[in-house]
Design a protein around this motif. Structure first.
Motif, mmCIF file in Angstrom:
data_model
loop_
_atom_site.group_PDB
_atom_site.id
_atom_site.type_symbol
_atom_site.label_atom_id
_atom_site.label_comp_id
_atom_site.label_asym_id
_atom_site.label_seq_id
_atom_site.Cartn_x
_atom_site.Cartn_y
_atom_site.Cartn_z
ATOM 1 N N ALA A 364 0.833 -1.202 0.000
ATOM 2 C CA ALA A 364 0.000 0.000 0.000
ATOM 3 C C ALA A 364 0.869 1.255 0.000
ATOM 4 O O ALA A 364 0.594 2.229 -0.710
ATOM 5 N N PHE A 365 1.934 1.224 0.774
ATOM 6 C CA PHE A 365 2.887 2.336 0.848
ATOM 7 C C PHE A 365 3.534 2.581 -0.509
ATOM 8 O O PHE A 365 3.611 3.721 -0.994
ATOM 9 N N ALA A 366 3.995 1.498 -1.151
ATOM 10 C CA ALA A 366 4.660 1.618 -2.454
ATOM 11 C C ALA A 366 3.704 2.151 -3.517
ATOM 12 O O ALA A 366 4.061 3.045 -4.303
ATOM 13 N N LEU A 367 2.491 1.625 -3.560
ATOM 14 C CA LEU A 367 1.520 2.076 -4.559
ATOM 15 C C LEU A 367 1.165 3.546 -4.355
ATOM 16 O O LEU A 367 1.073 4.313 -5.323
ATOM 17 N N GLY A 368 0.978 3.960 -3.104
ATOM 18 C CA GLY A 368 0.650 5.349 -2.831
ATOM 19 C C GLY A 368 1.773 6.294 -3.216
ATOM 20 O O GLY A 368 1.551 7.330 -3.852
ATOM 21 N N ALA A 369 3.004 5.928 -2.850
ATOM 22 C CA ALA A 369 4.157 6.785 -3.164
ATOM 23 C C ALA A 369 4.408 6.853 -4.665
ATOM 24 O O ALA A 369 4.707 7.929 -5.209
ATOM 25 N N ASP A 370 4.283 5.711 -5.350
ATOM 26 C CA ASP A 370 4.539 5.670 -6.797
ATOM 27 C C ASP A 370 3.467 6.416 -7.584
ATOM 28 O O ASP A 370 3.770 7.258 -8.437
ATOM 29 N N PHE A 371 2.205 6.110 -7.321
ATOM 30 C CA PHE A 371 1.123 6.760 -8.053
ATOM 31 C C PHE A 371 0.975 8.222 -7.655
ATOM 32 O O PHE A 371 0.541 9.057 -8.454
ATOM 33 N N GLY A 372 1.350 8.555 -6.422
ATOM 34 C CA GLY A 372 1.326 9.947 -5.988
ATOM 35 C C GLY A 372 2.329 10.796 -6.760
ATOM 36 O O GLY A 372 2.213 12.018 -6.805
ATOM 37 N N GLY A 373 3.316 10.140 -7.370
ATOM 38 C CA GLY A 373 4.306 10.849 -8.177
ATOM 39 C C GLY A 373 3.708 11.565 -9.370
ATOM 40 O O GLY A 373 4.352 12.420 -9.978
ATOM 41 N N ASN A 374 2.466 11.213 -9.722
ATOM 42 C CA ASN A 374 1.785 11.885 -10.838
ATOM 43 C C ASN A 374 0.969 13.090 -10.374
ATOM 44 O O ASN A 374 0.395 13.803 -11.188
ATOM 45 N N GLY A 375 0.912 13.317 -9.060
ATOM 46 C CA GLY A 375 0.015 14.322 -8.508
ATOM 47 C C GLY A 375 0.276 15.753 -8.931
ATOM 48 O O GLY A 375 -0.646 16.499 -9.251
ATOM 49 N N THR A 376 1.544 16.177 -8.916
ATOM 50 C CA THR A 376 1.888 17.547 -9.294
ATOM 51 C C THR A 376 3.151 17.528 -10.156
ATOM 52 O O THR A 376 3.802 16.491 -10.309
#
Length: 427
Positions: A364-376
């Motif tokens: 869950a941590f990895a998916l959040g950090a990786d996909f969050g990389g598209n946020g801004t």
């Protein structure tokens, strides 16, 4: 008090970056300087501390790959690939975008997304120029694809390397647990781009006909130079892939590769250094110092401590908090220093859970950090690098221009990732 001050400075700097009224490099350097003068950073330790300092591995990885890409560009290889891609797409804009996204998503898990972006974006600029269309939507789509595709392996996205090292997860572990959801998210993303960038898909039959008449092999300026470059590049890629076996940092591999390529190609060092995105490197340097202020004053640790106290005995709630929290915070604080800071905290939460119940938290941590990389526009290294390359070629991508697409993709991918974590590990 110091934590509030550090957070305030960071928030003001971030808002100024978002307005784009002042050059972002000036903003981060001034903000980093203010934090340092006020004693909010660890002082000289910012240059040496692995936990609270500048991430030199990231900076030297970027520097080495910028040199390699600068030399490869001299061979005409990018023009060759551009013509090849344009001909295979028959000049159809959406077909071309899909092709470039697929290439990016397939390469990112094995090259790492920053390296892939540095190779693909120059090709994109050339092919779009050939077709007389704006490369901006294509570059944005490639950035988003690289962050999605890179999430599937240990070496594809820098946060994964940090998480794998801390949690003792192997390359195969990432393939088994991350690849299924990455494939699903990427397929949905490809369909979504048809809607998001629909106004950009203007077909020009005359330009397409011109492209189809070109001979891509004529774009190669020096075959011997190209062969030497490809051999060195292949060795660098092998070095990245064998990271967990050789125990050599990707930054070292990139720097050695850059040095070897300079030697075997006999390229002019001064000319190659002109290709280096110094603006991007300095921006990262200032950003790392700013984040070190948040770490040093305990801002990020406070968030982690709250998570430990709140979710230590609730695995699903902890996974949900980590996934969405990482996606949000990773989008604002750059997912590399964020992951490095939060990894020990996640390890503490996992340690308090029964044996076997904690591993889903890492995913869950990895998916959040990786996909969050598209946020801004500043959420991940690939974003900053690609936008820097685009600006150098005269194709400016504003903070909000990227972010308005990135937020949509981040929200969608994070929700899909949560459903995947819930179905696979908690039902």
């Amino acid at each position: 008090m110091t934590a509030i001050l550090a957070f305030t400075i960071f928030a003001v700097a971030f808002c100024l970056i978002a307005t784009e009224k002042i050059d972002k490099v000036k903003i981060v350097l001034v903000a980093a300087g203010i934090m340092t003068v006020l004693g909010l950073t660890p002082g000289a330790e910012v240059f040496f501390s692995e936990h609270e300092g500048v991430d030199w591995n990231v900076l030297f990885l970027l520097f080495g790959m910028m040199i390699i890409v600068g030399i490869v560009k001299q061979t005409g290889a990018f023009d060759y690939l551009a013509i090849w891609a344009a001909k295979r797409s028959r000049g159809r804009p959406y077909r071309l975008m899909v092709m470039l996204m697929v290439i990016t998503a397939i390469a990112s898990p094995f090259l790492d997304n920053v390296t892939t972006i540095m190779l693909v974006v120059p090709v994109t600029v050339v092919v779009c120029k050939r077709l007389a269309i704006s490369p901006v939507p294509y570059i944005i789509a490639e950035i988003l694809a690289s962050n999605i595709g890179g999430a599937s392996t240990l070496i594809g996205d820098p946060p994964n390397i940090i998480i794998g090292s801390r949690a003792g997860l192997s390359f195969n572990d990432f393939l088994v647990h991350m690849t299924p959801i990455v494939v699903i998210v990427f397929v949905v993303f490809v369909l979504l781009t048809r809607v998001m960038f629909r106004r950009s898909f203007q077909y020009n039959p005359e330009r397409a006909a011109e492209i189809m008449s070109l001979q891509e092999r004529r774009a190669i300026k020096d075959t011997g130079l190209l062969v030497r470059c490809m051999i060195v590049l292949a060795l660098v890629i092998a070095g990245f892939s064998l990271h967990s076996v050789l125990h050599v940092e990707p930054s070292i591999v990139a720097m050695i590769g850059a040095g070897v390529m300079l030697l075997v190609t006999r390229a002019e060092t001064a000319e190659v250094l002109e290709e280096v995105e110094w603006h991007t490197l300095v921006f990262f340097f200032g950003l790392f110092i700013m984040v070190s202020g948040l770490v040093h004053t305990g801002v990020i640790e406070a968030v982690g401590t709250w998570a430990v106290d709140t979710f230590a005995d609730q695995p699903l709630a902890a996974a949900t908090s980590l996934l969405f929290g990482s996606a949000v915070l990773g989008a604002f604080f750059d997912n590399i220093p964020y992951t490095a800071t939060m990894a020990p905290i996640v390890e503490e939460v996992v340690a308090q859970l029964p044996a076997g119940d904690g591993e889903p938290l890492w995913w869950a941590f990895a998916l959040g950090a990786d996909f969050g990389g598209n946020g801004t526009a500043i959420a991940a290294s690939a974003n900053v690098v690609a936008i820097g390359i685009a600006a150098q070629t005269g194709n400016r991508i504003s903070f909000w221009q990227f972010t308005r697409y990135g937020v949509i993709v981040t929200v969608l991918s994070t929700v899909m990732a949560w459903a995947y974590v819930w179905l696979r590990y908690f039902t």
